[in-house]
Design a protein around this motif. Sequence first.
Motif, PDB file in Angstrom:
ATOM      1  N   PHE A   3       0.846  -1.188   0.000  1.00  0.00           N
ATOM      2  CA  PHE A   3       0.000   0.000   0.000  1.00  0.00           C
ATOM      3  C   PHE A   3       0.888   1.246   0.000  1.00  0.00           C
ATOM      4  O   PHE A   3       0.704   2.163  -0.794  1.00  0.00           O
ATOM      5  CB  PHE A   3      -0.907  -0.025   1.232  1.00  0.00           C
ATOM      6  CG  PHE A   3      -1.958   1.037   1.258  1.00  0.00           C
ATOM      7  CD1 PHE A   3      -3.233   0.776   0.783  1.00  0.00           C
ATOM      8  CD2 PHE A   3      -1.694   2.292   1.783  1.00  0.00           C
ATOM      9  CE1 PHE A   3      -4.224   1.750   0.823  1.00  0.00           C
ATOM     10  CE2 PHE A   3      -2.666   3.276   1.820  1.00  0.00           C
ATOM     11  CZ  PHE A   3      -3.936   2.996   1.336  1.00  0.00           C
ATOM     12  N   VAL A  66      -6.364  -1.039  -1.348  1.00  0.00           N
ATOM     13  CA  VAL A  66      -6.216  -2.261  -0.548  1.00  0.00           C
ATOM     14  C   VAL A  66      -6.527  -3.481  -1.414  1.00  0.00           C
ATOM     15  O   VAL A  66      -5.754  -4.443  -1.450  1.00  0.00           O
ATOM     16  CB  VAL A  66      -7.122  -2.227   0.702  1.00  0.00           C
ATOM     17  CG1 VAL A  66      -7.194  -3.591   1.370  1.00  0.00           C
ATOM     18  CG2 VAL A  66      -6.621  -1.180   1.691  1.00  0.00           C
ATOM     19  N   PHE A 100      -8.818  -5.105   6.085  1.00  0.00           N
ATOM     20  CA  PHE A 100      -8.288  -3.792   5.740  1.00  0.00           C
ATOM     21  C   PHE A 100      -9.066  -3.066   4.646  1.00  0.00           C
ATOM     22  O   PHE A 100      -8.822  -1.891   4.400  1.00  0.00           O
ATOM     23  CB  PHE A 100      -6.819  -3.904   5.316  1.00  0.00           C
ATOM     24  CG  PHE A 100      -5.931  -4.400   6.409  1.00  0.00           C
ATOM     25  CD1 PHE A 100      -5.627  -3.601   7.501  1.00  0.00           C
ATOM     26  CD2 PHE A 100      -5.417  -5.684   6.368  1.00  0.00           C
ATOM     27  CE1 PHE A 100      -4.813  -4.064   8.516  1.00  0.00           C
ATOM     28  CE2 PHE A 100      -4.588  -6.162   7.380  1.00  0.00           C
ATOM     29  CZ  PHE A 100      -4.295  -5.348   8.460  1.00  0.00           C
ATOM     30  N   GLY A 101      -9.980  -3.756   3.984  1.00  0.00           N
ATOM     31  CA  GLY A 101     -10.718  -3.162   2.885  1.00  0.00           C
ATOM     32  C   GLY A 101     -12.091  -2.678   3.288  1.00  0.00           C
ATOM     33  O   GLY A 101     -12.360  -2.393   4.452  1.00  0.00           O
TER      34      GLY A 101
END
Length: 130
Positions: A3, A66, A100-101
């Motif tokens: 990222f 992500v 994380f998304g």
Amino acid sequence: MLFALEAGQVSPEAVLRDFWREFPGDAEGRPYSETLVRSVAKERPELDERISRASDHWKLPRMTRVDRNVLRLATWELLHELETPRAVIIDEAVELAKKFGTEDSGAFVNGVIGRVADDCGRPPEPAGGS
């Protein structure tokens, strides 16, 4: 790290150096993490092409950062980590996307990475292992 690599437009070595300085992390996982970051950065055009072919209605720039990077990571593993079962790679990618998304990331990554796995010649393992 992927990222940060995409967001900052800096070298993998700079990202690795800065990341480990801020988050010393698990020394045991560090060599594999570094291999992944360097390899995904080096092979990104090929990985992106495979992901693009597998994602019918979503162009890479339209995906969240992500999701894109989870897909890159999983695609690299499908191509190079042949001892790791397809299902393990896909499950890990889906879990990362969920963590994380967005709310939809898990399902999106699952669908795309399944098609990438098929394209890579990694069919589902037979039920029951082996």
